[in-house]
Design a protein around this motif. Structure first.
Motif, PDB file in Angstrom:
ATOM      1  N   GLN A 190      -8.238   2.249  -0.379  1.00  0.00           N
ATOM      2  CA  GLN A 190      -7.235   1.586   0.453  1.00  0.00           C
ATOM      3  C   GLN A 190      -6.364   2.605   1.175  1.00  0.00           C
ATOM      4  O   GLN A 190      -5.981   2.407   2.323  1.00  0.00           O
ATOM      5  CB  GLN A 190      -6.367   0.640  -0.384  1.00  0.00           C
ATOM      6  N   ASP A 191      -6.050   3.712   0.501  1.00  0.00           N
ATOM      7  CA  ASP A 191      -5.239   4.756   1.132  1.00  0.00           C
ATOM      8  C   ASP A 191      -5.938   5.322   2.367  1.00  0.00           C
ATOM      9  O   ASP A 191      -5.309   5.526   3.410  1.00  0.00           O
ATOM     10  CB  ASP A 191      -4.945   5.896   0.153  1.00  0.00           C
ATOM     11  N   ASP A 237      -5.829   2.738   5.117  1.00  0.00           N
ATOM     12  CA  ASP A 237      -4.488   2.694   5.703  1.00  0.00           C
ATOM     13  C   ASP A 237      -4.275   3.848   6.678  1.00  0.00           C
ATOM     14  O   ASP A 237      -3.705   3.663   7.754  1.00  0.00           O
ATOM     15  CB  ASP A 237      -3.415   2.730   4.615  1.00  0.00           C
ATOM     16  N   GLN A 238      -4.739   5.026   6.305  1.00  0.00           N
ATOM     17  CA  GLN A 238      -4.606   6.187   7.188  1.00  0.00           C
ATOM     18  C   GLN A 238      -5.419   6.002   8.462  1.00  0.00           C
ATOM     19  O   GLN A 238      -4.955   6.331   9.563  1.00  0.00           O
ATOM     20  CB  GLN A 238      -5.055   7.460   6.469  1.00  0.00           C
ATOM     21  N   VAL A 265      -6.244   3.191   9.893  1.00  0.00           N
ATOM     22  CA  VAL A 265      -5.572   2.171  10.710  1.00  0.00           C
ATOM     23  C   VAL A 265      -4.407   2.806  11.468  1.00  0.00           C
ATOM     24  O   VAL A 265      -4.246   2.593  12.677  1.00  0.00           O
ATOM     25  CB  VAL A 265      -5.106   0.983   9.841  1.00  0.00           C
ATOM     26  N   GLU A 266      -3.610   3.603  10.779  1.00  0.00           N
ATOM     27  CA  GLU A 266      -2.478   4.266  11.429  1.00  0.00           C
ATOM     28  C   GLU A 266      -2.942   5.223  12.526  1.00  0.00           C
ATOM     29  O   GLU A 266      -2.351   5.278  13.612  1.00  0.00           O
ATOM     30  CB  GLU A 266      -1.625   5.017  10.406  1.00  0.00           C
ATOM     31  N   SER A 272      -8.185  -6.206   7.429  1.00  0.00           N
ATOM     32  CA  SER A 272      -6.955  -5.401   7.354  1.00  0.00           C
ATOM     33  C   SER A 272      -5.808  -6.121   8.066  1.00  0.00           C
ATOM     34  O   SER A 272      -5.788  -6.223   9.290  1.00  0.00           O
ATOM     35  CB  SER A 272      -7.166  -4.024   7.981  1.00  0.00           C
ATOM     36  N   ASP A 297      -2.822  -4.956   8.163  1.00  0.00           N
ATOM     37  CA  ASP A 297      -2.076  -3.921   8.885  1.00  0.00           C
ATOM     38  C   ASP A 297      -2.642  -3.732  10.289  1.00  0.00           C
ATOM     39  O   ASP A 297      -1.891  -3.566  11.252  1.00  0.00           O
ATOM     40  CB  ASP A 297      -2.115  -2.585   8.135  1.00  0.00           C
TER      41      ASP A 297
END
Length: 90
Positions: free
Chosen positions: A18-19, A22-23, A25-26, A45, A47
């Motif tokens: 997940q980390d 998340d990265q 996606v950012e 996602s 996010d």
């Protein structure tokens, strides 16, 4: 970030990190890579959906907001309604 770093993050995300996801996606949002954000959103996602809404709102992209709202995003529907209220329907 190098291509190798990006490939490693993608591999980790593919293995369920997940980390790493998340990265990614950012990073996609920073690059304004809508296609990659759409792929992440399609994979579930939230996010990515939120960032797509933010980018679409900034650009006044009613079509993207409508697509997200039609896909079930309540937030996109609310933002779309606010834009239509402010500027009138497209």
């Amino acid at each position: 970030m190098t291509d190798d770093d990006l490939a490693e993050l993608r591999a980790q995300a593919g293995q369920g990190s997940q980390d790493a996801l998340d990265q990614l996606v950012e990073l996609a949002a920073e690059r304004r890579d809508l296609e990659e954000l759409r792929r992440f959103a399609a994979q579930g996602s939230t996010d990515a959906v939120d960032l797509l809404i933010e980018l679409a709102s900034e650009r006044g992209d009613v079509e993207e907001l409508r697509r997200l709202a039609d896909g079930g995003s309540r937030t996109a529907a609310e933002v779309l309604a606010e834009l239509e209220e402010e500027y009138g329907p497209e």
